[in-house]
Enzyme design. Structure first.
Site, PDB file in Angstrom:
ATOM      1  N   HIS A  49       3.856  62.436  76.013  1.00 49.88           N
ATOM      2  CA  HIS A  49       4.790  61.324  76.219  1.00 49.88           C
ATOM      3  C   HIS A  49       4.936  60.539  74.921  1.00 49.88           C
ATOM      4  CE1 HIS A  49       4.414  61.373  80.732  1.00 49.88           C
ATOM      5  NE2 HIS A  49       3.224  61.859  80.442  1.00 49.88           N
TER       6      HIS A  49
ATOM      7  N   GLU B 127      -0.160  60.012  75.957  1.00 49.13           N
ATOM      8  CA  GLU B 127       0.868  59.130  75.394  1.00 49.13           C
ATOM      9  C   GLU B 127       0.669  59.009  73.892  1.00 49.13           C
ATOM     10  OE1 GLU B 127       3.394  57.536  76.848  1.00 49.13           O
ATOM     11  OE2 GLU B 127       2.892  57.500  78.971  1.00 49.13           O
TER      12      GLU B 127
END
Length: 193
Positions: free
Chosen positions: A36, A118
């Protein structure tokens, strides 16, 4: 970098427990790694905001965008900041809430069977060499720890939620990421600074 298989926590890194997780379905192990991109506020780097989002402590009045997202209950297993610093929020044995409505090769609910990573960044700004290096080390450690994971099942959020999500975006260099993962697996990592 090494995963403690009993706890599901990466050893030697910073841990901050997110409440935004739950048990994986019975008999389901991680088989997919989802990359992400995140920046809070959008387009800005640094500050405590990603951690505050993942721990349900994001102040709605600190930025106009935060008023829209402060009520979200989201997390990721790992987050890699621009400088390469790494934090784990959810045990790899648990389901982090990172993918939302998603599907991989016809299989829905990717949170059930994935690990979310992330990277602090945006679709329009190149990611940092330190982030690729740490991503390579993380993925290599995960592949060593969990045999159902595979370098071929490393995807972007945009791959599992097309039309809904665009991250990690066109500035994420998949070729470089896969090369660094390969170097980390073979023990020749550290070529990027």
């Amino acid at each position: 970098m090494q995963v403690d298989l009993d706890s599901g926590w990466m050893q030697g890194i910073r841990h901050v427990r997110s409440p935004n997780c739950d048990a994986r379905p019975p008999g389901v192990d991680a088989e997919l790694i989802v990359v992400h991109g995140i920046s809070l506020p959008p387009g800005e780097f640094g500050g405590p905001w990603i951690e505050r989002l993942f721990t349900n402590q994001l102040p709605a009045d600190a930025h106009p965008y935060f008023a829209e997202i402060a009520g979200l209950r989201v997390s990721s297993h790992l987050a890699i900041r621009r400088d390469g610093s790494l934090t784990q929020y959810v045990s790899f044995t648990e389901r982090a809430w990172h993918a939302g409505v998603s599907s991989y090769q016809g299989r829905a609910a990717c949170n059930d069977f994935s690990i979310g990573i992330e990277l602090e960044g945006t679709d329009s700004v190149p990611y940092e060499p330190a982030q690729y290096r740490v991503l390579g080390e993380c993925v290599a450690a995960l592949l060593r720890a969990y045999p159902r994971l595979s370098a071929q099942r490393l995807v972007g959020h945009s791959d599992i939620a097309p039309g809904r999500k665009s991250d990690p975006g066109p500035c994420f260099d998949w070729h470089l990421a896969r090369r660094v993962i390969g170097e980390s697996l073979s023990g020749t990592g550290g070529l990027l600074v």
